[in-house]
Design a protein around this motif. Structure first.
Motif, PDB file in Angstrom:
ATOM      1  N   VAL A  30      -7.440 -50.687  -7.370  1.00  0.00           N
ATOM      2  CA  VAL A  30      -6.140 -50.542  -6.754  1.00  0.00           C
ATOM      3  C   VAL A  30      -5.466 -49.465  -7.149  1.00  0.00           C
ATOM      4  O   VAL A  30      -4.901 -48.470  -6.300  1.00  0.00           O
ATOM      5  CB  VAL A  30      -5.189 -51.703  -6.872  1.00  0.00           C
ATOM      6  N   VAL A  31      -5.325 -48.968  -8.525  1.00  0.00           N
ATOM      7  CA  VAL A  31      -4.845 -47.788  -8.999  1.00  0.00           C
ATOM      8  C   VAL A  31      -5.486 -46.650  -8.594  1.00  0.00           C
ATOM      9  O   VAL A  31      -4.712 -45.610  -8.140  1.00  0.00           O
ATOM     10  CB  VAL A  31      -4.618 -47.806 -10.436  1.00  0.00           C
ATOM     11  N   VAL A  46      -7.289 -46.186  -5.784  1.00  0.00           N
ATOM     12  CA  VAL A  46      -6.968 -45.962  -4.436  1.00  0.00           C
ATOM     13  C   VAL A  46      -5.605 -45.228  -4.163  1.00  0.00           C
ATOM     14  O   VAL A  46      -5.371 -44.464  -3.520  1.00  0.00           O
ATOM     15  CB  VAL A  46      -7.141 -47.035  -3.651  1.00  0.00           C
ATOM     16  N   THR A  47      -4.727 -45.758  -4.816  1.00  0.00           N
ATOM     17  CA  THR A  47      -3.362 -45.499  -4.699  1.00  0.00           C
ATOM     18  C   THR A  47      -3.177 -43.998  -5.386  1.00  0.00           C
ATOM     19  O   THR A  47      -2.565 -43.281  -4.720  1.00  0.00           O
ATOM     20  CB  THR A  47      -2.375 -46.201  -5.680  1.00  0.00           C
ATOM     21  N   LEU A  48      -3.841 -43.584  -6.543  1.00  0.00           N
ATOM     22  CA  LEU A  48      -3.565 -42.215  -6.844  1.00  0.00           C
ATOM     23  C   LEU A  48      -4.620 -41.135  -5.972  1.00  0.00           C
ATOM     24  O   LEU A  48      -3.973 -40.209  -5.740  1.00  0.00           O
ATOM     25  CB  LEU A  48      -4.551 -41.952  -8.362  1.00  0.00           C
ATOM     26  N   VAL A  82      -4.788 -41.637  -2.539  1.00  0.00           N
ATOM     27  CA  VAL A  82      -3.828 -41.485  -1.628  1.00  0.00           C
ATOM     28  C   VAL A  82      -2.691 -40.579  -1.820  1.00  0.00           C
ATOM     29  O   VAL A  82      -2.361 -39.887  -0.813  1.00  0.00           O
ATOM     30  CB  VAL A  82      -3.223 -42.955  -1.157  1.00  0.00           C
ATOM     31  N   VAL A  83      -1.893 -40.910  -2.793  1.00  0.00           N
ATOM     32  CA  VAL A  83      -0.842 -39.853  -3.493  1.00  0.00           C
ATOM     33  C   VAL A  83      -1.217 -38.391  -3.530  1.00  0.00           C
ATOM     34  O   VAL A  83      -0.862 -37.611  -3.069  1.00  0.00           O
ATOM     35  CB  VAL A  83      -0.313 -40.446  -4.607  1.00  0.00           C
TER      36      VAL A  83
END
Length: 104
Positions: free
Chosen positions: A19-20, A22-24, A26-27
């Motif tokens: 999750v971290v 994927v979030t990174l 996307v950001v």
């Protein structure tokens, strides 16, 4: 029981890492897109600056003319205000800045 908790903890840690990550990602993609857009804006502003550079002298002349117009219009406004006060006094109306005893 301990084995089950260990497996659950490892699974949770893996999910958290995914999750971290994927979030990174996307950001990072959003920041890359913003950087690309800002680069295009910068290029466009450079073109506008280059194309409007010859107008500098005309703008200075226009500003000088507008200063003259402004002072002329200020003079006209003063004359119109004086005329308004004179007409108000002639009609017997109170005038701003004049004592009420001057009213006919």
């Amino acid at each position: 029981m301990i084995g089950l908790l260990a497996v659950a903890t490892i699974a949770y840690a893996l999910i958290l890492v995914v999750v971290v990550a994927v979030t990174l990602i996307v950001v990072g993609r959003a920041l890359w897109s913003i950087g690309t857009t800002l680069g295009k804006i910068s290029g466009g502003l450079t073109v506008v600056e280059r194309q409007t550079a010859p107008l500098g002298g005309y703008v200075d002349a226009l500003n000088g003319g507008l200063v003259a117009v402004s002072s002329g219009l200020s003079s006209v406004a003063g004359h119109l205000s004086d005329a308004d006060d004179e007409l108000a006094m002639a009609m017997g109306e109170p005038v701003a800045g004049q004592p009420a005893s001057n009213v006919a």
